[in-house]
Design a protein around this motif. Structure first.
Motif, PDB file in Angstrom:
ATOM      1  N   ARG A   1      16.121 -65.749  65.249  1.00  0.00           N
ATOM      2  CA  ARG A   1      14.964 -64.941  65.625  1.00  0.00           C
ATOM      3  C   ARG A   1      15.334 -63.466  65.584  1.00  0.00           C
ATOM      4  N   GLY A   2      14.424 -62.662  65.078  1.00  0.00           N
ATOM      5  CA  GLY A   2      14.634 -61.230  65.058  1.00  0.00           C
ATOM      6  C   GLY A   2      15.442 -60.784  63.847  1.00  0.00           C
ATOM      7  N   ARG A   3      15.151 -59.594  63.363  1.00  0.00           N
ATOM      8  CA  ARG A   3      15.846 -59.062  62.188  1.00  0.00           C
ATOM      9  C   ARG A   3      17.331 -58.906  62.451  1.00  0.00           C
ATOM     10  N   HIS A   4      17.675 -58.311  63.590  1.00  0.00           N
ATOM     11  CA  HIS A   4      19.075 -58.071  63.909  1.00  0.00           C
ATOM     12  C   HIS A   4      19.832 -59.386  64.075  1.00  0.00           C
ATOM     13  N   GLY A   5      19.294 -60.311  64.874  1.00  0.00           N
ATOM     14  CA  GLY A   5      19.974 -61.573  65.120  1.00  0.00           C
ATOM     15  C   GLY A   5      20.130 -62.398  63.856  1.00  0.00           C
ATOM     16  N   THR A   6      19.110 -62.379  62.978  1.00  0.00           N
ATOM     17  CA  THR A   6      19.181 -63.156  61.745  1.00  0.00           C
ATOM     18  C   THR A   6      20.228 -62.577  60.802  1.00  0.00           C
ATOM     19  N   ALA A   7      20.241 -61.255  60.626  1.00  0.00           N
ATOM     20  CA  ALA A   7      21.215 -60.631  59.726  1.00  0.00           C
ATOM     21  C   ALA A   7      22.640 -60.848  60.233  1.00  0.00           C
ATOM     22  N   ARG A   8      22.846 -60.743  61.520  1.00  0.00           N
ATOM     23  CA  ARG A   8      24.182 -60.962  62.085  1.00  0.00           C
ATOM     24  C   ARG A   8      24.628 -62.400  61.854  1.00  0.00           C
ATOM     25  N   LEU A   9      23.720 -63.367  62.032  1.00  0.00           N
ATOM     26  CA  LEU A   9      24.059 -64.775  61.815  1.00  0.00           C
ATOM     27  C   LEU A   9      24.378 -65.036  60.343  1.00  0.00           C
ATOM     28  N   ILE A  10      23.639 -64.404  59.431  1.00  0.00           N
ATOM     29  CA  ILE A  10      23.912 -64.569  58.002  1.00  0.00           C
ATOM     30  C   ILE A  10      25.337 -64.140  57.687  1.00  0.00           C
ATOM     31  N   ALA A  11      25.756 -62.994  58.218  1.00  0.00           N
ATOM     32  CA  ALA A  11      27.115 -62.516  57.974  1.00  0.00           C
ATOM     33  C   ALA A  11      28.152 -63.484  58.532  1.00  0.00           C
ATOM     34  N   GLU A  12      27.920 -63.989  59.734  1.00  0.00           N
ATOM     35  CA  GLU A  12      28.879 -64.902  60.369  1.00  0.00           C
ATOM     36  C   GLU A  12      29.002 -66.213  59.596  1.00  0.00           C
ATOM     37  N   LEU A  13      27.865 -66.788  59.190  1.00  0.00           N
ATOM     38  CA  LEU A  13      27.897 -68.065  58.481  1.00  0.00           C
ATOM     39  C   LEU A  13      28.536 -67.922  57.111  1.00  0.00           C
ATOM     40  N   ALA A  14      28.231 -66.826  56.415  1.00  0.00           N
ATOM     41  CA  ALA A  14      28.821 -66.622  55.091  1.00  0.00           C
ATOM     42  C   ALA A  14      30.329 -66.431  55.196  1.00  0.00           C
ATOM     43  N   ALA A  15      30.788 -65.678  56.190  1.00  0.00           N
ATOM     44  CA  ALA A  15      32.222 -65.439  56.354  1.00  0.00           C
ATOM     45  C   ALA A  15      32.962 -66.702  56.762  1.00  0.00           C
ATOM     46  N   SER A  16      32.268 -67.650  57.382  1.00  0.00           N
ATOM     47  CA  SER A  16      32.927 -68.875  57.832  1.00  0.00           C
ATOM     48  C   SER A  16      33.240 -69.829  56.694  1.00  0.00           C
ATOM     49  N   ALA A  17      32.562 -69.662  55.533  1.00  0.00           N
ATOM     50  CA  ALA A  17      32.755 -70.651  54.472  1.00  0.00           C
ATOM     51  C   ALA A  17      32.829 -70.073  53.072  1.00  0.00           C
ATOM     52  N   LEU A  18      32.163 -68.949  52.818  1.00  0.00           N
ATOM     53  CA  LEU A  18      32.071 -68.456  51.447  1.00  0.00           C
ATOM     54  C   LEU A  18      33.176 -67.490  51.066  1.00  0.00           C
ATOM     55  N   GLY A  19      33.717 -66.756  52.017  1.00  0.00           N
ATOM     56  CA  GLY A  19      34.729 -65.754  51.695  1.00  0.00           C
ATOM     57  C   GLY A  19      35.446 -65.276  52.929  1.00  0.00           C
ATOM     58  N   ASP A  20      36.266 -64.240  52.730  1.00  0.00           N
ATOM     59  CA  ASP A  20      37.060 -63.701  53.834  1.00  0.00           C
ATOM     60  C   ASP A  20      36.366 -62.553  54.544  1.00  0.00           C
ATOM     61  N   CYS A  21      35.485 -61.851  53.853  1.00  0.00           N
ATOM     62  CA  CYS A  21      34.777 -60.705  54.449  1.00  0.00           C
ATOM     63  C   CYS A  21      33.380 -60.644  53.876  1.00  0.00           C
ATOM     64  N   VAL A  22      32.384 -60.426  54.730  1.00  0.00           N
ATOM     65  CA  VAL A  22      30.990 -60.418  54.309  1.00  0.00           C
ATOM     66  C   VAL A  22      30.279 -59.212  54.902  1.00  0.00           C
ATOM     67  N   PHE A  23      29.458 -58.567  54.076  1.00  0.00           N
ATOM     68  CA  PHE A  23      28.563 -57.510  54.535  1.00  0.00           C
ATOM     69  C   PHE A  23      27.138 -57.884  54.143  1.00  0.00           C
ATOM     70  N   VAL A  24      26.231 -57.819  55.103  1.00  0.00           N
ATOM     71  CA  VAL A  24      24.799 -57.973  54.842  1.00  0.00           C
ATOM     72  C   VAL A  24      24.186 -56.583  54.866  1.00  0.00           C
ATOM     73  N   LEU A  25      23.491 -56.221  53.796  1.00  0.00           N
ATOM     74  CA  LEU A  25      22.889 -54.894  53.680  1.00  0.00           C
ATOM     75  C   LEU A  25      21.378 -55.028  53.578  1.00  0.00           C
ATOM     76  N   LEU A  26      20.654 -54.324  54.453  1.00  0.00           N
ATOM     77  CA  LEU A  26      19.197 -54.302  54.426  1.00  0.00           C
ATOM     78  C   LEU A  26      18.724 -52.853  54.397  1.00  0.00           C
ATOM     79  N   PRO A  27      17.727 -52.531  53.583  1.00  0.00           N
ATOM     80  CA  PRO A  27      17.236 -51.149  53.538  1.00  0.00           C
ATOM     81  C   PRO A  27      16.556 -50.770  54.837  1.00  0.00           C
ATOM     82  N   THR A  28      16.716 -49.534  55.227  1.00  0.00           N
ATOM     83  CA  THR A  28      16.063 -49.021  56.422  1.00  0.00           C
ATOM     84  C   THR A  28      15.515 -47.637  56.123  1.00  0.00           C
ATOM     85  N   THR A  29      15.164 -46.890  57.119  1.00  0.00           N
ATOM     86  CA  THR A  29      14.483 -45.613  56.918  1.00  0.00           C
ATOM     87  C   THR A  29      15.444 -44.524  56.458  1.00  0.00           C
ATOM     88  N   ARG A  30      14.860 -43.438  55.931  1.00  0.00           N
ATOM     89  CA  ARG A  30      15.578 -42.224  55.562  1.00  0.00           C
ATOM     90  C   ARG A  30      16.693 -42.469  54.553  1.00  0.00           C
TER      91      ARG A  30
END
Length: 511
Positions: A118-147
């Motif tokens: 739930r929530g943009r922040h919680g979902t993006a953080r979970l995506i990074a954690e799940l990807a790092a647990s199985a897909l690779g050693d380091c993960v960054f999730v990037l989402l566009p924001t203002t300015r």
């Protein structure tokens, strides 16, 4: 005739291989697939290096499926294996593809967790954690924001999980990453060149500096732009299926972000709707005290079909209304808003309660709603001896008066339901409240409350009268509190319909 070469496994005529165990152990130890050797009794006797890594210090379990196939249970995960027959009843169990999990297994595991985010922040953080647990050693999730910036969430790597904002890198300096942000449709995992990684802001580039491979996949495709960067130092966890695993995960992650975005919009709309529908605190009036119990049924909205209003008038009197819209939920709440706002405007130009109900009846019928309402409304004015309460009713439970001197009286105000028939008729009655008297207006959510142990048994009028008779002589606040406690005890933790109670108490005038 063209001669065909012998298979690579064929031995030259007369060739022999060593038979000692050390030779074969050395050969099998370099095999990438896990190999387990069992004796004729089914006891594990040896495993090569890949097998030991798969077992991770535990003793795997072996499940026969056919004579030549089976499954190896290592760490609670069943992996298919080939069974090779050896001399004297021994067996060699080989787990193909290095014992790696299939992408489908990984996606089935993370899917429910992404769906529950739930929530943009919680979902993006979970995506990074799940990807790092199985897909690779380091993960960054990037989402566009203002300015012209990106918001990032990281997991894995040398640093602790992080979150922040960075400047966006121009497309000329990071074309692969820019392509991921602009991509539509199914995500595609693409390798990010080292020069492009180095062009990223330091907080990202520093984490990927020691990684041999960095890939990126789009998180968009459902109206939400974004990208996930996955860095690896060693072999891909899913082998040849690594790209498929990254792309499948990116698809699920993008859906989770889109759902989070929609959920946030719904929450914003709900809060805005609640702001316009939620009843306000009652107006203050010299010589009168208004006490409330307002408890909508459980639902998405914090409002329901029951409502109340106490609105001040210029002459010092107050307009009061308690009503109940047929049904519950968002549709009933929306009609509640229409009724409340209509009455708030009408009472400014019309004081007669019967006329107000007639006008409201015409509005509801003209609006085409198939819902009806019950209401009791009127005026509260001060007198030399207390309060004068004039009420009109449209099919609503009769108001009750607790006399300070003793007894509970019913104010008979007959009337038909509002919003059903153009021929509806409404009545009006006036009662005098002396100091300490309390007039109670309520909805049927009180009398129709169902017992926690016997759902067919209602709280009913008799129990309501019993509670109120014990409250005679008490101030309005105590009357409402005792009624609430009695109904809540009757309900227990079971659900209930909307409830609205308004107590009008005659008090001493301010000096």
């Amino acid at each position: 005739m063209v001669s065909r070469p012998a298979p690579a496994s064929a031995l030259p005529p007369g060739a022999e291989l060593p038979e000692h165990a050390g030779f074969w152990r050395a050969v099998l130890d370099d095999v990438r697939d896990p190999v387990f050797v069992r004796d004729p009794d089914g006891v594990l006797r040896w495993a090569n290096s890949a097998g030991e890594r798969l077992a991770a210090g535990a003793v795997p379990e072996f499940v026969d499926v056919t004579e030549t196939t089976g499954k190896v249970d290592a760490g609670g995960v069943l992996r298919p294996a080939r069974i090779g027959a050896l001399p004297d009843g021994w067996q060699a169990w080989t787990v193909p593809d290095g014992g790696r999990r299939r992408p489908e297994e990984f996606l089935a595991e993370v899917g429910p967790r992404l769906a529950a985010a739930r929530g943009r922040h919680g979902t993006a953080r979970l995506i990074a954690e799940l990807a790092a647990s199985a897909l690779g050693d380091c993960v960054f999730v990037l989402l566009p924001t203002t300015r012209g910036r990106w918001e990032w969430w990281s997991s894995g790597g040398a640093a602790a999980p992080g979150h922040g904002r960075i400047r966006r890198v121009p497309a000329q300096a990071a074309p692969v990453l820019a392509g991921a942000f602009a991509a539509a449709g199914r995500p595609e995992a693409r390798a990010v060149p080292g020069s492009e990684v180095a062009a990223l802001p330091q907080v990202v580039a520093e984490q990927f500096r020691a990684h041999s491979d960095v890939s990126v996949a789009s998180l968009g495709g459902e109206g939400v732009a974004g990208a996930v960067l996955v860095g690896r130092r060693g072999e891909p966890p899913f082998g040849a299926a690594q790209s498929r695993a990254v792309e499948g995960f990116a698809t699920a992650a993008g859906t989770a972000l889109a759902n989070a975005h929609r959920f946030a919009l719904q929450e914003e709309a709900t809060r805005g709707l609640e702001t316009t529908l939620r009843p306000q605190d009652p107006a203050r009036m010299d010589g009168a005290n208004f006490e409330l119990w307002y408890e909508p049924a459980a639902g998405v909205l914090g409002v329901g079909g029951d409502f109340y209003d106490v609105l001040a008038r210029d002459d010092g009197s107050a307009f009061v209304v308690v009503g109940d819209i047929c049904g519950k939920g968002a549709e009933a709440a929306a009609l509640t808003g229409r009724v409340r706002h209509s009455l708030a405007a009408l009472h400014l130009v019309e004081r007669d309660g019967r006329t107000l109900l007639r006008l409201l009846n015409e509005l509801l019928i003209a609006g085409g709603s198939n819902r009806f309402a019950t209401l009791v409304l009127g005026s509260v004015a001060t007198t030399d001896s207390g309060l004068e309460v004039t009420l009109a009713s449209g099919g609503h439970p009769a108001p009750l008066v607790l006399r300070r001197g003793g007894g509970v009286e019913e104010i008979s105000v007959p009337g038909t339901l509002v919003g059903i028939s153009p021929q509806a008729r409404f009545a009006e009655a006036t009662t005098q409240l002396s100091e300490g008297d309390v007039c109670l207006l309520y909805t049927d959510g009180v009398t129709e409350a169902r017992n926690i142990t016997e759902s067919t048994e209602l709280f009913g009028d008799e129990r309501l009268y019993t509670v109120l008779e014990d409250c005679v002589g008490l101030p309005a606040q105590e009357v409402v509190q005792r009624l609430r406690e009695a109904v809540r005890e009757w309900l227990g933790d079971s659900g209930h319909d909307d409830i609205a109670v308004l107590a009008i108490e005659a008090t001493a005038h301010a000096e």
